[in-house]
Design an enzyme around this catalytic site. Structure first.
Site, PDB file in Angstrom:
ATOM      1  N   CYS A  52       3.688  23.568  -7.982  1.00 29.44           N
ATOM      2  CA  CYS A  52       2.644  24.057  -8.904  1.00 29.44           C
ATOM      3  C   CYS A  52       1.447  24.627  -8.145  1.00 29.44           C
ATOM      4  O   CYS A  52       0.506  25.123  -8.755  1.00 29.44           O
ATOM      5  CB  CYS A  52       2.200  22.936  -9.856  1.00 29.44           C
TER       6      CYS A  52
ATOM      7  N   HIS B 146       0.819  -1.220   0.000  1.00 25.38           N
ATOM      8  CA  HIS B 146       0.000   0.000   0.000  1.00 25.38           C
ATOM      9  C   HIS B 146       0.852   1.268   0.000  1.00 25.38           C
ATOM     10  O   HIS B 146       0.401   2.305   0.468  1.00 25.38           O
ATOM     11  CB  HIS B 146      -0.947  -0.001   1.218  1.00 25.38           C
TER      12      HIS B 146
HETATM   13  P1  NAD Z   1      -6.982  -3.854  10.637  1.00 23.75           P
HETATM   14  O1  NAD Z   1      -6.983  -2.614  11.448  1.00 23.75           O
HETATM   15  O2  NAD Z   1      -8.175  -4.122   9.790  1.00 23.75           O
HETATM   16  O3  NAD Z   1      -6.810  -5.138  11.557  1.00 23.75           O
HETATM   17  C1  NAD Z   1      -5.792  -5.211  12.514  1.00 23.75           C
HETATM   18  C2  NAD Z   1      -5.704  -6.657  12.985  1.00 23.75           C
HETATM   19  O4  NAD Z   1      -4.597  -6.740  13.873  1.00 23.75           O
HETATM   20  C3  NAD Z   1      -6.937  -7.171  13.726  1.00 23.75           C
HETATM   21  O5  NAD Z   1      -7.301  -8.436  13.219  1.00 23.75           O
HETATM   22  C4  NAD Z   1      -6.463  -7.282  15.182  1.00 23.75           C
HETATM   23  O6  NAD Z   1      -7.079  -8.359  15.877  1.00 23.75           O
HETATM   24  C5  NAD Z   1      -4.980  -7.516  14.992  1.00 23.75           C
HETATM   25  N1  NAD Z   1      -4.129  -7.086  16.110  1.00 23.75           N
HETATM   26  C6  NAD Z   1      -4.341  -6.100  17.017  1.00 23.75           C
HETATM   27  N2  NAD Z   1      -3.300  -6.017  17.879  1.00 23.75           N
HETATM   28  C7  NAD Z   1      -2.420  -6.961  17.511  1.00 23.75           C
HETATM   29  C8  NAD Z   1      -1.153  -7.381  18.005  1.00 23.75           C
HETATM   30  N3  NAD Z   1      -0.568  -6.786  19.067  1.00 23.75           N
HETATM   31  N4  NAD Z   1      -0.509  -8.392  17.372  1.00 23.75           N
HETATM   32  C9  NAD Z   1      -1.075  -9.007  16.299  1.00 23.75           C
HETATM   33  N5  NAD Z   1      -2.268  -8.654  15.786  1.00 23.75           N
HETATM   34  C10 NAD Z   1      -2.933  -7.647  16.383  1.00 23.75           C
HETATM   35  O7  NAD Z   1      -5.637  -3.816   9.806  1.00 23.75           O
HETATM   36  P2  NAD Z   1      -5.312  -4.300   8.330  1.00 23.75           P
HETATM   37  O8  NAD Z   1      -5.912  -5.626   8.083  1.00 23.75           O
HETATM   38  O9  NAD Z   1      -3.863  -4.112   8.154  1.00 23.75           O
HETATM   39  O10 NAD Z   1      -6.105  -3.278   7.395  1.00 23.75           O
HETATM   40  C11 NAD Z   1      -6.005  -1.889   7.610  1.00 23.75           C
HETATM   41  C12 NAD Z   1      -5.416  -1.108   6.442  1.00 23.75           C
HETATM   42  O11 NAD Z   1      -5.013   0.158   6.941  1.00 23.75           O
HETATM   43  C13 NAD Z   1      -4.189  -1.726   5.875  1.00 23.75           C
HETATM   44  O12 NAD Z   1      -4.386  -1.804   4.527  1.00 23.75           O
HETATM   45  C14 NAD Z   1      -3.032  -0.778   6.172  1.00 23.75           C
HETATM   46  O13 NAD Z   1      -2.477  -0.331   4.950  1.00 23.75           O
HETATM   47  C15 NAD Z   1      -3.647   0.450   6.771  1.00 23.75           C
HETATM   48  N6  NAD Z   1      -3.064   0.853   8.065  1.00 23.75           N
HETATM   49  C16 NAD Z   1      -1.713   0.895   8.218  1.00 23.75           C
HETATM   50  C17 NAD Z   1      -1.162   1.247   9.436  1.00 23.75           C
HETATM   51  C18 NAD Z   1       0.344   1.278   9.578  1.00 23.75           C
HETATM   52  O14 NAD Z   1       1.039   1.555   8.605  1.00 23.75           O
HETATM   53  N7  NAD Z   1       0.869   0.970  10.756  1.00 23.75           N
HETATM   54  C19 NAD Z   1      -1.983   1.559  10.520  1.00 23.75           C
HETATM   55  C20 NAD Z   1      -3.383   1.525  10.325  1.00 23.75           C
HETATM   56  C21 NAD Z   1      -3.894   1.153   9.102  1.00 23.75           C
HETATM   57 ZN    ZN Z   2       2.242  19.759  -8.898  1.00 22.96          ZN
END
Ligand code: NAD
Ligand code: ZN
Length: 261
Positions: free
Chosen positions: A154, A123
């Protein structure tokens, strides 16, 4: 972390040791212990920001200043975060020759900061900004300041180089992720609710090609009953620490790495 009569951690470690070509698919959950909230759940970003209003390309094109309220929070939270034991553990597993690549949905750069070398950013990342009008690119740290909306030369408002809903996955990341999924022996699915498409298809691709799917998550997900072979229930840092103990030869405090059958 125990289920039934067998120890799922040992079972997962045995698979990893035997096959030695694991790939990890990580999500927001792996960075929760670094202080970055995930999106779902009571503490999640979506409780504060409706994704349809704040996280779609359409929303950004219509109301970029509003979308930057959420983006600014992400940039400052991620900018102040450091890798936790789970990110470091995955880097250690790469050094041991157990994990060969990490496909991450995260945009926080913490896998690279922990020392993982082969990271596929599915992503995008928050390091860069791009102008959606003239395509000029900038480094986030050179252009963004807290409280202000970053502008292109720009005059237009810049967009971070992350994939918003409604955007496609960068083609190279997509190709590489699918290739890794098709050819890995074990897919470690860590901290993702597997609800964001097309990232949620990666476990199925791996499974159909013969990989074992090992899920690390304190909660069950939509994958648990379908694609997952072993669910290691716990926080990413705890579970990966246990796996590393099982797999690190010469660590006196831990049982030796499982070998053979
Ligand atoms: P999500 O928020 O949908 O799900 C998070 C998952 O992590 C849940 O299933 C939860 O049970 C689990 N979880 C919580 N704490 C945990 C731990 N300590 N150890 C292991 N698992 C744990 O996240 P997703 O499926 O990654 O989807 C969200 C989207 O948002 C992604 O596409 C991502 O790109 C983006 N995002 C990124 C960040 C980042 O870069 N850190 C943060 C938030 C969202
Ligand atoms: Zn521009």
């Amino acid at each position: 972390m125990r289920a039934g009569g067998s120890d799922p951690i040992r079972e997962a470690a045995r698979l990893l040791a035997e096959r030695r070509n694991a790939v990890a698919l990580t999500g927001a959950g792996i960075s929760v212990e670094s202080g970055i909230p995930s999106f779902r759940g009571a503490q999640g970003m979506w409780a504060k920001y409706d994704p349809m209003e704040y996280a779609t390309l359409h929303a950004f094109m219509q109301h970029p200043r509003k979308v930057w309220e959420m983006l600014s929070e992400m940039v400052s939270v991620c900018g102040g975060a450091a890798p936790n034991a789970a990110h470091k553990g995955l880097a250690a597993l790469e050094k041991l020759g157990v994990v060969r690549a990490v496909i991450t949905q995260n945009v926080d750069g913490l896998h690279q900061a922990a020392g993982s070398r082969r990271v596929i950013e599915y992503h995008g990342n928050l390091d860069e900004l791009i102008c959606v009008y003239c395509w000029k690119r900038y480094l986030m740290r050179e252009r963004w300041t807290p409280g202000a909306v970053p502008l292109c030369d720009c005059g237009e408002i810049l967009k971070p180089n992350v994939v918003l809903f409604g955007e496609s996955i960068p083609w190279l990341a997509q190709e590489q992720a699918e290739e890794e999924a098709r050819t890995c022996g074990v897919l470690l699915v860590i901290g993702t609710s597997a609800q964001v498409s097309p990232a949620c298809d990666i476990p199925g691709i791996a499974k159909d090609a013969g990989a074992a799917v090992v899920e690390i998550n304190p909660e069950p997900t939509s994958l648990t009953a379908s694609a997952t072979d072993i669910h290691l229930r716990g926080s990413a840092s705890d579970v990966i620490r246990h796996l590393l103990k099982e797999l690190s030869p010469g660590d006196e405090a831990s049982p030796s790495a499982p070998s053979g059958h």
